[in-house]
Design a protein around this motif. Structure first.
Motif: not given
Length: 294
Positions: A182, A263-265
């Protein structure tokens, strides 16, 4: 069945295992600098990471060629690599795609891994070739772990530090229990300094330190009392992971990466992962790093 290849020059000796093309030993003047895989802590030494670094979300992604199903750090470390060239001071391995690899990663590739002793350095070179008719997406990385302390120094883990080429401020992403990153939640681990003292507590709390934009793409692991350690140079690698296995592990891994875990995004589209390299049919990609024990 795996086999060890030995290479040497006037200063260094190294051994590499055909299983995973994994560096197994790096010695200078009889001193072993590479972690020797004590199963109480971590049973590997320096695995090759390909075609992913870290984890995919739920070990799964979608791609233009179909589903990608890979465990942490990919498949290269799991297979025998054949020797295609060897001299007294260097050895080159090759892993080519098979029906078995395509079931997990639906692409045709060749991965060549060369270890060459050049003076007081071990140079490790990744070379990826797209052997298919579709674009080839991938990331890659190295995962060498080093004895901390260097044998014979009488030091402890907390006597070691990471030394960078110049003072800088470093923030690292939050990593969750599944290994996903993140980058919207970061932790400052260094401010206007060129030295980061190593502590088990820091690495255990943050799981892995993932650095970006490391000055000069170089870092030195050094004992503050003995002055002994290893210099690592990694031009062309955008990330540096720093990791150890537990609160009392006597090693640290310094990991140059091209790319990182999901990754979170990010979506679960393989081609859209951070750092993904895409090669057209017949294309090739090469990156080298060096290790200098001292």
């Amino acid at each position: 069945m795996s086999e060890l290849a030995s290479i040497r020059n006037d200063l260094l000796e190294a051994q590499v295992d055909s299983l995973g093309a994994q560096l197994m030993s790096l010695r200078r003047n009889g001193t072993e600098y590479l972690w020797q895989a004590d199963e109480r802590f971590w049973a590997r030494r320096a695995p090759i990471l390909f075609p992913i670094v870290g984890r995919l979300r739920n070990d799964h992604a979608i791609s233009a060629a179909g589903e990608v199903r890979l465990k942490r750090h990919g498949l290269a470390r799991l297979y025998e690599h054949r020797v295609v060239r060897q001299t007294e001071s260097s050895v080159t391995y090759e892993l080519a795609s098979t029906e078995q690899t395509r079931a997990a990663y639906p692409y045709d590739f060749r991965l060549n891994m060369t270890y060459a002793l050049e003076g007081d350095r071990l140079v490790q070179t990744f070379a990826v070739t797209n052997a298919g008719e579709a674009d080839l997406p991938f990331t890659l990385g190295a995962h060498p772990a080093f004895n901390v302390p260097v044998p014979g120094t009488g030091e402890g883990f907390s006597d070691y530090e990471l030394v960078f080429e110049r003072p800088w401020t470093a923030r690292v992403p939050t990593i969750d229990a599944d290994g996903l990153h993140d980058f919207s939640r970061t932790h400052e681990v260094l401010r206007d300094d060129d030295r980061l003292p190593l502590t088990h507590e820091l690495i255990e709390r943050l799981l892995t330190l993932v650095f970006t934009e490391v000055p000069g793409n170089a870092v030195t692991l050094r004992g503050t009392r003995s002055g002994r350690g290893v210099e690592l140079g990694f031009d062309g690698f955008d990330y540096l992971g720093v990791w150890t296995a537990s609160a009392d592990s006597p090693f640290v891994a310094l990991e140059p990466w091209c790319g990182c875990a999901t990754c979170y995004d990010e979506s679960d589209v393989f081609e859209e992962k951070r750092g993904t390299v895409t090669l057209g049919p017949g294309g090739s990609y090469e990156r080298s790093l060096f290790l200098r024990p001292f």
